[in-house]
Design a protein around this motif. Structure first.
Motif, mmCIF file in Angstrom:
data_model
loop_
_atom_site.group_PDB
_atom_site.id
_atom_site.type_symbol
_atom_site.label_atom_id
_atom_site.label_comp_id
_atom_site.label_asym_id
_atom_site.label_seq_id
_atom_site.Cartn_x
_atom_site.Cartn_y
_atom_site.Cartn_z
ATOM 1 N N GLN A 125 -2.959 5.885 -0.831
ATOM 2 C CA GLN A 125 -4.072 5.282 -0.103
ATOM 3 C C GLN A 125 -4.297 5.924 1.265
ATOM 4 O O GLN A 125 -5.434 6.090 1.693
ATOM 5 C CB GLN A 125 -3.821 3.781 0.063
ATOM 6 C CG GLN A 125 -3.716 3.041 -1.268
ATOM 7 C CD GLN A 125 -3.547 1.549 -1.088
ATOM 8 O OE1 GLN A 125 -3.770 1.022 0.009
ATOM 9 N NE2 GLN A 125 -3.133 0.852 -2.139
ATOM 10 N N ARG A 151 -12.795 0.485 -1.345
ATOM 11 C CA ARG A 151 -12.685 0.256 -2.777
ATOM 12 C C ARG A 151 -13.477 -0.983 -3.205
ATOM 13 O O ARG A 151 -14.155 -0.978 -4.242
ATOM 14 C CB ARG A 151 -11.209 0.101 -3.174
ATOM 15 C CG ARG A 151 -10.481 1.412 -3.417
ATOM 16 C CD ARG A 151 -11.188 2.139 -4.541
ATOM 17 N NE ARG A 151 -10.648 3.455 -4.794
ATOM 18 C CZ ARG A 151 -9.736 3.729 -5.725
ATOM 19 N NH1 ARG A 151 -9.250 2.766 -6.473
ATOM 20 N NH2 ARG A 151 -9.336 4.966 -5.923
ATOM 21 N N THR A 174 -8.833 8.682 -0.370
ATOM 22 C CA THR A 174 -7.634 8.555 0.466
ATOM 23 C C THR A 174 -7.992 8.714 1.945
ATOM 24 O O THR A 174 -8.678 9.661 2.335
ATOM 25 C CB THR A 174 -6.601 9.623 0.069
ATOM 26 O OG1 THR A 174 -6.271 9.460 -1.313
ATOM 27 C CG2 THR A 174 -5.339 9.491 0.907
ATOM 28 N N PHE A 204 -9.182 1.564 3.436
ATOM 29 C CA PHE A 204 -9.142 1.979 2.037
ATOM 30 C C PHE A 204 -9.510 0.814 1.122
ATOM 31 O O PHE A 204 -10.317 0.961 0.196
ATOM 32 C CB PHE A 204 -7.744 2.492 1.691
ATOM 33 C CG PHE A 204 -7.594 2.919 0.259
ATOM 34 C CD1 PHE A 204 -7.221 2.011 -0.722
ATOM 35 C CD2 PHE A 204 -7.833 4.222 -0.120
ATOM 36 C CE1 PHE A 204 -7.099 2.388 -2.039
ATOM 37 C CE2 PHE A 204 -7.715 4.621 -1.445
ATOM 38 C CZ PHE A 204 -7.342 3.696 -2.402
ATOM 39 N N ARG A 205 -8.929 -0.360 1.386
ATOM 40 C CA ARG A 205 -9.200 -1.528 0.542
ATOM 41 C C ARG A 205 -10.668 -1.931 0.617
ATOM 42 O O ARG A 205 -11.309 -2.202 -0.412
ATOM 43 C CB ARG A 205 -8.304 -2.687 0.968
ATOM 44 C CG ARG A 205 -8.535 -3.971 0.176
ATOM 45 C CD ARG A 205 -7.588 -5.076 0.635
ATOM 46 N NE ARG A 205 -7.650 -5.286 2.081
ATOM 47 C CZ ARG A 205 -8.626 -5.965 2.687
ATOM 48 N NH1 ARG A 205 -9.608 -6.493 1.973
ATOM 49 N NH2 ARG A 205 -8.612 -6.127 3.997
ATOM 50 N N PRO A 212 0.838 -1.206 0.000
ATOM 51 C CA PRO A 212 0.000 0.000 0.000
ATOM 52 C C PRO A 212 0.872 1.254 0.000
ATOM 53 O O PRO A 212 1.971 1.269 0.573
ATOM 54 C CB PRO A 212 -0.795 -0.120 1.313
ATOM 55 C CG PRO A 212 -0.691 -1.551 1.714
ATOM 56 C CD PRO A 212 0.621 -2.047 1.183
#
Length: 494
Positions: A50, A128, A77, A124-125, A6
């Motif tokens: 990120q 997404r 972000t 963040f992951r 990341p």
């Protein structure tokens, strides 16, 4: 398959604080550092970040002010602020104003710092993944009406096929109709045509008329670009593969994931890059420079070529397997000389674009100008026409631009009802008697000089070394007609 680390941005005006933060995180993250908000903004423009850790107290903009900008421009972000002050009310306001995920107080413990960073990267992951699933559900459930509305919105924003200017009976219409049909099918498309014919505009319109229209569109021109630079721009580079690079360099194949990449001038790719691109076109996988692991990306490839790739394949200059991988669908864009009926709308539009860009308002082109422009063969196509409009705009003194502003080589193109006149070089090396060829060139020079000097025959005769009587005789001999203009005066004889 190994995954990329990341990416994380550290912002603090104190070098020793940056060094301490980097030491705590560098084994688990790709680290970027900045010592001011402005430097951090510049890094955000260039990199896919990120998570951000930002100090609150910095010269210039504060951490909260910078993270407010990040919230507006890069909302995905995850934003974390670090403070050495116990200003609880200020921090609560910061969380509200900048949408800050968390704040840390100094001094922090390395283990606490690392855990916060990992949690932020996981957030963040997950965000997404949620966005991707929502997008897929939205596509599955989208009605016909909402699809049409999406296309109308793209057209309103000037991103669709209406951006490709042409006349109602243009030869380009058949090409555009084909492109509309192909746009919604997720297959690679090869667009062939001379340089400057507008291949990129058609590729962009196809993207914004496809189901990928909500995802990014990128363009890469391969013409006259160094092979090593092209490889990095296309495939990216692993951290440490480039001198001085402390982070991974994202290539366009990764940036354009789930979107569209238009590669123009593909015939200029070296054999090595042709092989690498062929592998991606067939498998969707690629290897960044310096990386051991293979990465995957879901990109629709649209390619452009100034050359006939079938001839390049026959001549052994282009890989056959790459040609068949990228050329499932082929579009042929006609050159400007084959669509001169489009020239008036194209010239006026390019002139007004130039006028807006340079802050010099004009009302348009005279009919005489369009007559001259339509007798020229435009080897540089739309790019050459755009340059000519900018040049005429710069020299213009009146709101309606006249033919005296046109470049001399275009003015010397003689009228030809069957299409553009041949270039001067073609006349010099062509067939015909010496007398006929000399007279053909003489007629062009006379016509260009008279037009450039606004049909002031005295000035034209002086420039050409002729008497006024001799000039009139040649005008009559060649049948060169003076354009009829409102308010024309006979003083041009004097």
């Amino acid at each position: 398959m190994a995954h990329a680390l990341p990416s994380l941005l550290l912002v603090d005006d104190e070098p020793h604080s940056l060094a301490a933060m980097r030491m705590a995180l560098e084994d688990d993250f790709d680290i970027l550092t900045a010592q001011s908000a402005d430097e951090a903004s510049a890094l955000m423009e260039e990199h896919f970040v990120q998570v951000i850790f930002c100090d609150q107290r910095m010269p210039g903009r504060t951490g909260v002010e910078f993270l407010c900008e990040v919230r507006d421009r890069w909302p995905d972000t995850v934003r974390i602020i670090i403070t050495g002050y116990t200003e609880t009310n200020d921090m609560i306001a910061a969380i509200n104003d900048a949408g800050i995920y968390q704040f840390l107080t100094k001094p922090w413990h390395p283990d606490q710092f690392l855990m916060t960073a990992k949690n932020a990267a996981d957030l963040f992951r997950l965000s997404r993944d949620h966005d991707r699933m929502s997008l897929e559900m939205r596509y599955l459930s989208r009605s016909v009406e909402s699809k049409l509305e999406t296309q109308r919105k793209a057209l309103r924003e000037g991103l669709g096929f209406e951006k490709v200017l042409r006349a109602p009976n243009s030869p380009l219409n058949a090409v555009i109709e084909q492109a509309r049909q192909f746009a919604s099918f997720d297959v690679p498309v090869l667009i062939c045509g001379e340089a400057g014919t507008g291949k990129a505009a058609i590729a962009r319109a196809m993207h914004y008329s496809s189901l990928r229209s909500d995802r990014p569109f990128f363009e890469l021109c391969c013409t006259s670009v160094d092979d090593d630079l092209l490889e990095i721009e296309l495939f990216g580079a692993k951290r440490g593969a480039l001198a001085g690079a402390q982070t991974n360099k994202l290539g366009l194949l990764q940036k354009a994931d789930r979107g569209t990449l238009f590669i123009n001038g593909i015939s200029d790719l070296s054999p090595r890059l042709q092989l690498a691109l062929m592998r991606f076109a067939k498998t969707g996988s690629f290897r960044p420079l310096g990386a051991h692991e293979v990465q995957r990306s879901d990109v629709r490839l649209i390619t452009g070529s100034n050359l006939d790739l079938r001839e390049e394949v026959s001549g052994g200059r282009f890989r056959a397997d790459l040609y068949y991988a990228i050329g499932q669908i082929t579009l042929a864009v006609p050159p400007l000389r084959e669509r001169l009926g489009d020239l008036p709308i194209l010239a006026q539009s390019l002139l007004f674009d130039a006028a807006n860009a340079h802050g010099k308002p004009v009302q348009g082109l005279s009919d005489d100008v369009l007559e001259f422009l339509e007798t020229y063969d435009w080897p540089g196509n739309l790019r050459e026409l755009e340059n000519e409009m900018v040049r005429m705009l710069i020299f213009s003194q009146d709101p309606i631009l006249g033919p005296e502003l046109i470049s001399r080589h275009i003015l010397q193109a003689s009228p030809n009802p069957d299409g553009p006149a041949p270039a001067v070089d073609a006349v010099l090396t062509g067939s015909g008697t010496l007398k006929d060829r000399v007279e053909h060139i003489e007629m062009r020079i006379l016509r260009e000089t008279l037009t450039r000097l606004k049909w002031n025959k005295s000035r034209a005769a002086a420039e050409l070394g002729l008497s006024r009587v001799g000039l009139r005789a040649k005008i009559d001999r060649y049948g060169i007609a003076e354009p009829v203009r409102a308010g024309a005066k006979d003083e041009r004889e004097e």
